[in-house]
Enzyme design. Structure first.
Site, mmCIF file in Angstrom:
data_model
loop_
_atom_site.group_PDB
_atom_site.id
_atom_site.type_symbol
_atom_site.label_atom_id
_atom_site.label_comp_id
_atom_site.label_asym_id
_atom_site.label_seq_id
_atom_site.Cartn_x
_atom_site.Cartn_y
_atom_site.Cartn_z
ATOM 1 N N CYS A 164 0.833 -1.202 0.000
ATOM 2 C CA CYS A 164 0.000 0.000 0.000
ATOM 3 C C CYS A 164 0.870 1.256 0.000
ATOM 4 C CB CYS A 164 -1.019 -0.041 1.134
ATOM 5 S SG CYS A 164 -2.462 0.969 0.741
ATOM 6 N N HIS A 171 -3.735 -4.883 0.151
ATOM 7 C CA HIS A 171 -3.112 -5.459 1.349
ATOM 8 C C HIS A 171 -3.195 -6.990 1.286
ATOM 9 C CE1 HIS A 171 -2.866 -1.763 3.917
ATOM 10 N NE2 HIS A 171 -3.766 -1.361 3.042
ATOM 11 N N GLU A 191 -1.794 -9.048 3.070
ATOM 12 C CA GLU A 191 -1.711 -9.648 4.419
ATOM 13 C C GLU A 191 -3.083 -9.992 5.001
ATOM 14 O OE1 GLU A 191 -1.079 -6.488 3.658
ATOM 15 O OE2 GLU A 191 -1.607 -5.102 5.274
HETATM 16 N N1 GLN Z 1 -1.985 6.716 2.859
HETATM 17 C C1 GLN Z 1 -2.044 5.974 1.636
HETATM 18 C C2 GLN Z 1 -3.399 6.118 0.948
HETATM 19 O O1 GLN Z 1 -4.367 6.485 1.578
HETATM 20 C C3 GLN Z 1 -1.716 4.505 1.877
HETATM 21 C C4 GLN Z 1 -2.716 3.801 2.743
HETATM 22 C C5 GLN Z 1 -2.227 2.492 3.280
HETATM 23 O O2 GLN Z 1 -1.034 2.216 3.321
HETATM 24 N N2 GLN Z 1 -3.135 1.669 3.766
HETATM 25 O O3 GLN Z 1 -3.522 5.854 -0.231
#
Ligand code: GLN
Length: 539
Positions: free
Chosen positions: A385, A511, A513
């Site tokens: 992410c 994600h 995970e």
């Molecule tokens: N802050 C970033 C976004 O909102 C990444 C979010 C995250 O890592 N879950 O796109």
């Protein structure tokens, strides 16, 4: 009210952090191995509608379900243990309960009545207790009540549990209370008094526990068990010892040895439909405990003083590592402490580097340095992410030469907004529940590391972000060697990027995970660890 579903409520006493979630997941696992369909839900006493707006330092990681709920991290344990999905309905907070009641009140649904904690809040709690059971999908629903018995804020939950015994009727209801039996080294004694007090508190609220699960660092001698049974009105064989375990994954077997599942089966008059004896689980444990190799991975992020903030990532490494019989030593490294001068010292010994998910500007420089180091030194890299977004920023700045390239999250005025706010995010005023959340499809590009890992062309993964890769720059990235290896089939949002000329350098906007379980380790974690093993062997 009520249904044919049987309900088990798990409360906690004496102190928090005794591992109610793991006990709930372990019991569910044992019931599942007997062929019983079971799910677990968590009721949290705080007033936030969901944990999506909470800082990870409050309650650890925010877990995300397939259907896009931001939930307590215990739902992650439930999914990892059971290998089944949870949903919006598996996590309810006091905030959600009040929100529902107040919304109904504004609609006039209470027909002029005074709206009160009892019966309106408790009725709403009970409706939510029974909701999953009423789908007809589960024979047993386990409800974990967050917090400790005696807390002012959990009183309505405990009252709703008390009333549920009556609503559900005999053989359909039971309460398991998790407590601590502390060992006083000076007196060389295990002490039962805190447990007695905590059961007394439950009794004052009208709830008699059927089973006590007692966390302890020493075996409970028979006389201690007898004392607990006698003073807490539970059968002797319902005082269950829960010794501290090396790994959370040992707990189902420990609970089986203590016959927790048998007691539950008897009390609820359940019959086993099969008995798988947990073979695959034992195989996993065998591999976990007898690794044939070992690697060192650095997880670079900003919440390093609370490992719970990265719970699912840490567990994903455990699952994937065990599948390869490889011990993964994971070190959390604060991105704020990494800079150009010390990066070699901090990361030079690692076999692989992960840049973690996150929000905001803090630690940006250190993360960019970590990515640069992994890219230039050909160390396996996995960005998750925000980790992908940082890899994109680093590549733009240091390879393509876009000076000052950034994400508009960190630098709204950057000349090169390589990561920017998604269209649907632009005019939002409300923070809670408004990110791009939950499962979305992704198509993989042939002959890439991503497609090799998954071994299929189309996947679904879970998301939690507001910003995305700016497709205006994609051509330039691809010409320079960073390619999009996964895209959303509808809008073309970039979901995975990787480097062509690097042993293993990959970042995901989603994600992975959240989908790793004991029985299904995630392929990207497996491939990343494999690459790290190769890297180590070459050193
Ligand atoms: N802050 C970033 C976004 O909102 C990444 C979010 C995250 O890592 N879950 O796109």
């Amino acid at each position: 009210m009520g249904s044919s579903t049987k309900h088990i409520f798990i409360t906690g006493g004496v102190t928090s952090s005794l591992g109610k979630g793991i006990i709930a997941a372990s019991l569910a696992k044992l019931l599942q191995s007997r062929g019983i369909s079971v799910t677990i839900q968590k009721f949290d006493p705080y007033l936030n509608i969901d944990p999506g707006t909470l800082n990870p330092y409050e309650h650890g990681e925010c877990f995300v379900t397939e259907d896009g709920a931001e939930t307590d991290l215990d739902l992650g344990h439930y999914e990892r243990f059971l290998n089944t999905e949870t949903s919006q309905d598996n996590n309810v907070t006091t905030g959600k309960i009040y929100n529902n009641v107040i919304t109904k009140e504004r609609k006039g649904e209470y027909l002029g009545k005074t709206v009160q904690v009892i019966p309106h809040i408790t009725d709403e709690i009970k409706n939510n207790f029974f909701k999953l059971g009423e789908t007809g999908k589960y024979e047993v629903v386990i409800t974990e009540i967050g917090g400790c018995v005696g807390d002012i804020e959990s009183l309505p939950f405990v009252e709703a549990v008390r009333q549920s015994r009556w609503d559900l009727g005999p053989n359909n209801f039971m309460v398991i209370h998790l407590t601590l039996i502390p060992y006083l080294a000076a007196a060389k004694e295990l002490k039962t008094k805190p447990t007695q007090h905590s059961v007394k508190q439950l009794l004052e609220a009208g709830v008699q526990p059927d089973i006590l699960v007692c966390r302890t660092e020493k075996h409970l001698p028979m006389e201690v068990k007898k004392k607990i049974a006698q003073f807490c009105n539970v059968q002797l064989n319902c005082v269950i010892e829960a010794m501290d375990a090396d790994s959370i994954y040992d707990v189902p077997l420990l609970m089986k040895k203590e016959k927790l599942d048998e007691r539950v089966m008897t009390k609820l008059k359940l019959t086993s439909k099969s008995n798988t004896e947990l073979e695959q689980w034992k195989e996993f444990l065998g591999k976990l405990k007898n690794p044939t190799q070992e690697i060192h991975i650095g997880l670079v992020g900003k919440y390093v003083s609370l490992p719970d903030a990265y719970k699912s990532i840490i567990e994903s490494f455990t699952h994937a590592g065990a599948s390869l019989e490889c011990k993964v030593n994971l070190t959390l490294i604060s991105s704020e402490e990494i800079n150009e001068d010390n990066v070699d010292k901090k990361l030079g010994e690692l076999d692989g580097i992960v840049v973690a998910p996150g929000f905001g500007e803090r630690g940006l420089i250190g993360k960019v340095e970590a990515v640069k180091f992994a890219r230039e030194r050909l160390i396996p890299f996995f960005g998750i992410c925000l980790g992908l977004q940082i890899a994109v920023i680093e590549f733009a700045r240091n390879v393509i030469g876009m000076k000052g390239a950034s994400s508009t999250e960190m630098d709204p005025d950057t000349e090169y907004p390589v990561i920017y706010l998604m269209e649907g995010q632009k005019n939002l005023t409300q923070l809670g529940g408004t990110m791009r959340l939950g499962s979305y499809p992704c198509e993989l590009t042939k002959n890439t590391k991503a497609s090799a890992a998954y071994g299929k062309p189309k996947i679904n993964e879970r998301h939690r972000h507001r910003y995305e890769f700016n497709n205006k720059y994609l051509k330039e990235f691809e010409q320079n060697g960073m390619i999009a290896s996964g895209k959303n089939p509808e809008g073309g949002l970039v979901e995975i990027m990787e480097l062509k000329d690097h042993p293993w350098f990959l970042g995901t906007q989603f994600h992975p995970e959240y989908k790793s379980t004991v029985l299904n380790p995630h392929p990207l974690f497996v491939r990343f660890i494999k690459a790290a093993i190769d890297e180590k062997q070459q050193k």
